[in-house]
Each structure stands twice: as C-alpha cells, then as structure tokens.
Design an enzyme around this catalytic site. Structure first.
Site, PDB file in Angstrom:
ATOM      1  N   ARG A  41       0.818  -1.231   0.000  1.00 19.43           N
ATOM      2  CA  ARG A  41       0.000   0.000   0.000  1.00 19.43           C
ATOM      3  C   ARG A  41       0.849   1.276   0.000  1.00 19.43           C
ATOM      4  O   ARG A  41       0.343   2.354   0.304  1.00 19.43           O
ATOM      5  CB  ARG A  41      -0.945   0.039   1.218  1.00 19.43           C
ATOM      6  CG  ARG A  41      -1.941  -1.111   1.264  1.00 19.43           C
ATOM      7  CD  ARG A  41      -2.987  -0.932   0.168  1.00 19.43           C
ATOM      8  NE  ARG A  41      -4.063  -1.886   0.260  1.00 19.43           N
ATOM      9  CZ  ARG A  41      -4.068  -3.075  -0.378  1.00 19.43           C
ATOM     10  NH1 ARG A  41      -3.052  -3.458  -1.111  1.00 19.43           N
ATOM     11  NH2 ARG A  41      -5.115  -3.859  -0.260  1.00 19.43           N
ATOM     12  N   VAL A  42       2.118   1.117  -0.346  1.00 23.76           N
ATOM     13  CA  VAL A  42       2.973   2.310  -0.407  1.00 23.76           C
ATOM     14  C   VAL A  42       3.003   2.748  -1.875  1.00 23.76           C
ATOM     15  O   VAL A  42       3.990   2.571  -2.595  1.00 23.76           O
ATOM     16  CB  VAL A  42       4.381   2.017   0.171  1.00 23.76           C
ATOM     17  CG1 VAL A  42       5.168   3.322   0.282  1.00 23.76           C
ATOM     18  CG2 VAL A  42       4.263   1.371   1.534  1.00 23.76           C
TER      19      VAL A  42
END
Ligand SMILES: Cc1cc2nc3c(=O)[nH]c(=O)nc-3n(C[C@H](O)[C@H](O)[C@H](O)COP(=O)(O)O)c2cc1C
Length: 206
Positions: A185-186
């Site tokens: 999720r980066v």
C-alpha cells in the site's frame, strides 16, 4: 487483499510535462491491456446545497484542454453543473493498478461539437437521447417505450435533430493526479497543478 506488485516505481522522470499527454498515454495503455471499458470515469458533481453525487459516464476525448463527456443537460448532473460548474473525475484501470483523478471547472462544449458527436451515434441511441428525460421519475417502462416508438415514427426517413437539452461538457483540469499501485500500500502518487501557463508536479504520500 490484492497486492499491487505489477508496477515498477513511478518517478517524475517517467511522466510527460503535459498531464493531458500523460493521460492519453495511460488511457492507451489501459486499452492495450484489455481493460473492458477504459473510457469509463466516475463523475462527481455537487448540488447548490453542497451535497455530492456520483455516477459513471464515458470519456469522449480531450477538447480544448478539457475532458469531454455527453449527457442530458436537464439531468440531475446537468442541473447540478448549471448551479455549480465544478466537477471531479476518476478513472480506475484495475489491470494496470492505476487511477487518475481530475478536478476542475466545467463548461459546455460548442454546439457544433455536440451536433457532430450526436450524429456519429447509432440511430437508436439518438432516439434514446431525444426521448429520455434523464433523471426524471418514470411510472412505467412501457410509457417510455411508447414515447421511443413515437419519436421513431415522427422522424421516419429523417435525421434525428440534436435536442437542445443534450450535449457535451468539458472538465478543464486544475489538478490531475496519477496514482500507481505499489506493494504494501505504499503507492506512488504524482500530482500536477496548474502554475501559470505550466504545470507543477509534486509527489503525495500514499
Ligand atoms: C459504463 C457506463 C457508462 C455510462 N455513460 C454515460 C454517459 O456517457 N452519459 C450519460 O449521461 N450517462 C452515462 N451512464 C449513465 C450514468 O451513470 C447515469 O445513470 C445517468 O447519466 C444519470 O445520472 P444523473 O441522474 O446523476 O444525471 C453510464 C453508465 C455506465 C455504467
């Protein structure tokens, strides 16, 4: 939970200086990747009271620096845009793990452009656009079917004229964000903002 691991890092250097050209490149990638409806975009408008509403429409090309779509000017979105001519758009191309977000002011496209586009559509769609009072309450489907048949009969052997309540809008962007999924999720987010006649590119935290 999907892990977004398909994409290499997205860096400023990968982006074109003009976000509209960058958008066309990503739209082309989505088409080439076999996305079912790459031109589908969510369109958010706001009522005069500030209540947001959202629906999907089809992107029909860039015109004069804006993202165009076609609709009924008397629809809910049309009335909201008449009161507050601002909108947000979002594209999501799942196979590419990419999202594009656009915000800007909204204008009607020139009548000639709407007329041209209207007459490229299949006749059945022209009859539908002519007949449907989009967003109004309808008691029964049969009532609309009867009106469709009446329109068809009325224009037998003739062109369907472009109705004055139907046509295009363009969303002229103030900001465009390119989002690409990354692991954990980066994600990568790069935001273009108008700066005079140019565009500034900044990175946002995911
Ligand atoms: C994939 C897809 C594409 C659509 N394209 C359009 C479009 O280009 N124009 C349009 O008026 N409605 C389109 N619709 C229907 C809208 O989502 C919506 O139902 C309609 O415009 C009425 O919205 P409103 O009542 O908020 O004005 C589309 C719906 C879907 C699911």
């Amino acid at each position: 939970m999907a892990q977004y691991e398909r994409n290499p890092p997205l860096n400023d250097a990968d982006l074109l200086p003009d976000p509209l050209a960058q958008f066309e490149r990503w739209l082309g990638d989505a088409g080439a990747a076999g996305v079912l409806e790459p031109a589908a975009m969510s369109l958010a408008t706001v009522s005069a009271e500030g209540r947001p509403s959202l629906r999907i429409v089809l992107f029909k090309g860039l015109h004069d620096g804006g993202f165009t779509f076609y609709t009924n000017y008397h629809s809910r979105k049309g009335e909201e845009l008449a009161a507050r001519p601002e909108a947000a758009l979002t594209f999501w191309w799942d196979r590419l793990e990419r999202q594009v977000r656009i915000e800007g002011r909204v204008e009607r496209v020139p009548r000639e452009l709407s007329d041209h586009y209207f007459h490229t559509r299949p006749r059945g769609s022209q009859i539908g656009a002519y007949t449907s009072r989009q967003s109004r309450l309808l008691e029964k489907r049969e009532e609309l079917d009867a009106r469709l048949a009446a329109t068809e009969q009325r224009f037998t052997g003739q062109d369907i004229p472009l109705p004055d309540y139907w046509g295009g809008y363009r969303v002229v962007p103030e900001t465009i964000e390119f989002w690409q999924g990354r692991a954990n999720r980066v994600h990568d987010r790069l935001l273009y903002t108008r700066a005079g006649g140019n565009w500034r590119i900044q990175r946002l935290e995911p």
